[in-house]
Design a protein around this motif. Structure first.
Motif, PDB file in Angstrom:
ATOM      1  N   GLU A 104       0.858  -1.183   0.157  1.00 18.72           N
ATOM      2  CA  GLU A 104       0.258  -0.043  -0.172  1.00 18.72           C
ATOM      3  C   GLU A 104       0.994   1.510  -0.374  1.00 18.72           C
ATOM      4  O   GLU A 104      -0.126   1.671  -0.340  1.00 18.72           O
ATOM      5  N   TYR A 105       2.275   1.630   0.250  1.00 20.24           N
ATOM      6  CA  TYR A 105       3.037   2.196   0.256  1.00 20.24           C
ATOM      7  C   TYR A 105       3.437   2.639  -1.132  1.00 20.24           C
ATOM      8  O   TYR A 105       4.784   3.322  -1.126  1.00 20.24           O
ATOM      9  N   ILE A 106       3.637   1.950  -1.992  1.00 16.14           N
ATOM     10  CA  ILE A 106       4.534   1.706  -3.030  1.00 16.14           C
ATOM     11  C   ILE A 106       2.675   1.822  -4.817  1.00 16.14           C
ATOM     12  O   ILE A 106       2.375   1.651  -4.788  1.00 16.14           O
ATOM     13  N   GLY A 107       3.623   2.996  -5.037  1.00 10.95           N
ATOM     14  CA  GLY A 107       2.921   3.028  -6.150  1.00 10.95           C
ATOM     15  C   GLY A 107       2.216   2.786  -7.304  1.00 10.95           C
ATOM     16  O   GLY A 107       1.640   2.838  -7.548  1.00 10.95           O
ATOM     17  N   ALA A 108       3.496   2.236  -7.430  1.00  8.97           N
ATOM     18  CA  ALA A 108       3.750   1.705  -8.723  1.00  8.97           C
ATOM     19  C   ALA A 108       2.850   0.277  -8.670  1.00  8.97           C
ATOM     20  O   ALA A 108       2.133  -0.445  -9.224  1.00  8.97           O
ATOM     21  N   PHE A 109       2.577  -0.216  -7.591  1.00  8.85           N
ATOM     22  CA  PHE A 109       1.845  -1.651  -7.037  1.00  8.85           C
ATOM     23  C   PHE A 109       0.117  -1.613  -6.659  1.00  8.85           C
ATOM     24  O   PHE A 109      -0.487  -2.257  -6.568  1.00  8.85           O
ATOM     25  N   ASN A 110      -0.363   0.211  -7.279  1.00  9.92           N
ATOM     26  CA  ASN A 110      -1.337   0.693  -6.524  1.00  9.92           C
ATOM     27  C   ASN A 110      -2.195   1.408  -8.212  1.00  9.92           C
ATOM     28  O   ASN A 110      -3.101   1.998  -7.599  1.00  9.92           O
ATOM     29  N   GLU A 111      -1.541   1.091  -9.244  1.00  6.10           N
ATOM     30  CA  GLU A 111      -2.115   2.497  -9.960  1.00  6.10           C
ATOM     31  C   GLU A 111      -3.557   2.389 -11.176  1.00  6.10           C
ATOM     32  O   GLU A 111      -4.020   2.679 -11.214  1.00  6.10           O
ATOM     33  N   ASN A 112      -3.195   1.197 -10.717  1.00  8.62           N
ATOM     34  CA  ASN A 112      -4.901   0.490 -10.690  1.00  8.62           C
ATOM     35  C   ASN A 112      -5.941   0.155  -9.892  1.00  8.62           C
ATOM     36  O   ASN A 112      -7.409  -0.441 -10.119  1.00  8.62           O
ATOM     37  N   ALA A 113      -5.290   0.173  -8.475  1.00 13.21           N
ATOM     38  CA  ALA A 113      -6.199   0.403  -7.531  1.00 13.21           C
ATOM     39  C   ALA A 113      -7.502   0.938  -7.042  1.00 13.21           C
ATOM     40  O   ALA A 113      -8.680   0.549  -6.595  1.00 13.21           O
ATOM     41  N   LYS A 114      -7.878   2.452  -8.193  1.00 15.81           N
ATOM     42  CA  LYS A 114      -8.796   3.516  -7.661  1.00 15.81           C
ATOM     43  C   LYS A 114      -9.105   3.981  -6.394  1.00 15.81           C
ATOM     44  O   LYS A 114      -9.957   3.506  -6.084  1.00 15.81           O
ATOM     45  N   THR A 136       2.869  -7.658  -9.544  1.00 14.35           N
ATOM     46  CA  THR A 136       2.164  -6.976  -8.315  1.00 14.35           C
ATOM     47  C   THR A 136       1.373  -8.081  -7.202  1.00 14.35           C
ATOM     48  O   THR A 136       0.647  -7.352  -6.327  1.00 14.35           O
ATOM     49  N   ASN A 137       1.819  -9.613  -8.196  1.00 13.10           N
ATOM     50  CA  ASN A 137       0.811 -10.151  -7.036  1.00 13.10           C
ATOM     51  C   ASN A 137       1.893 -11.124  -6.278  1.00 13.10           C
ATOM     52  O   ASN A 137       2.455 -11.876  -6.883  1.00 13.10           O
TER      53      ASN A 137
END
Length: 267
Positions: A104-114, A136-137
């Motif tokens: 949750e701290y890393i933007g690259a893992f949350n680009e499509n999380a909305k 990402t998984n």
């Protein structure tokens, strides 16, 4: 007075001569710290100690998943296939384990999380991700720091207790260490806490790690945080200087000693 002195010395002996929180009571794995060949650790151990440490211990419970059969596994688990079109190389390999650093701290893992009003806390890692192969998984093989070494290097889940604290680690284990050493790599482990903390030194010997670098090798307690170990920034600099003098190819594994310091250094 004699009684209390005996109790105090007994507790110190159980903890391996250290009353600090940075170390744990000695266990069977600690015998591996004192040998080069793992089978010789039985000579270091004694029967009463081994019985006490394993009595009523059953850390390994085989889980039962009745709805998962072999056909489902074959359909769902698809290994990544790599094709080598370039000349074979042996690059240096460095693995970092960052404590308390969820996705949750890393933007690259949350680009499509909305996620509304989401803000990344790791701009440097985000910039690296634009030029990297990222996954990402990812799923945890352990819940605590002590689970990290066995799960990341050897792919061994913690089950109920840490594998390094169970009765089972005293055996030859295939891992990324053994795989790279078979390719001629020199291997090193870096951890700024007290040497042997969490059983890492003994388990490192079992894996076959060539060099262990801890608080003892750093040899400057002015950078000690007073609790967990050497602050990560000076210890990372120590790691860099050490690796600069290594012959290639080498493999290095870094385990954060101070989670808050570690987070700030990788932002």
């Amino acid at each position: 007075m004699v009684f209390f002195v005996i109790i105090l010395l007994t507790i110190g002996g159980i903890r391996g001569g250290d009353f600090k929180k940075s170390t744990r009571p000695i266990n069977i794995l600690d015998a591996s710290r004192h040998v080069k060949n793992i089978v010789h650790s039985d000579i270091v151990l004694n029967t009463p100690f081994a019985i006490i440490r394993t009595l009523f211990t059953n850390s390994f419970v085989i889980p039962n998943y009745p709805n998962v059969n072999q056909q489902v596994i074959l359909e769902k688990v698809q290994p990544i296939k790599q094709y080598h079109n370039n000349p074979e190389t042996k690059p240096n390999v460095v693995v970092f384990i960052l404590e308390s650093y969820g996705r949750e701290y890393i933007g690259a893992f949350n680009e499509n999380a909305k996620i509304p009003n989401y803000k990344s806390h790791a701009p440097f890692l985000d910039s690296l991700s634009q030029h990297s192969l990222i996954f990402t998984n990812a799923y945890a093989n352990g819940r605590q720091s002590i689970h990290g070494m066995s799960s990341v290097l050897a792919g061994i889940p913690s089950f109920k207790d840490a594998f390094t604290s169970s009765p089972y680690p005293k055996q030859k284990i295939e891992s990324i260490v053994s795989t790279l050493e078979s390719e001629g790599y020199n291997t090193s482990f870096f951890h700024g806490a007290a040497n042997g903390s969490m059983g890492f030194l003994g388990f490192g010997n079992i894996l076959g790690i060539d060099n262990y670098y801890g608080r003892t090798e750093f040899n400057d307690d002015s950078q000690f945080d007073g609790f967990w170990g050497i602050w990560d920034e000076p210890f990372l600099q120590f790691m860099k200087k050490t690796l600069d003098n290594k012959k290639t190819p080498f493999f290095a594994y870094y385990f954060c000693a101070c989670s808050r310091s570690c987070q700030s250094n990788f932002l």
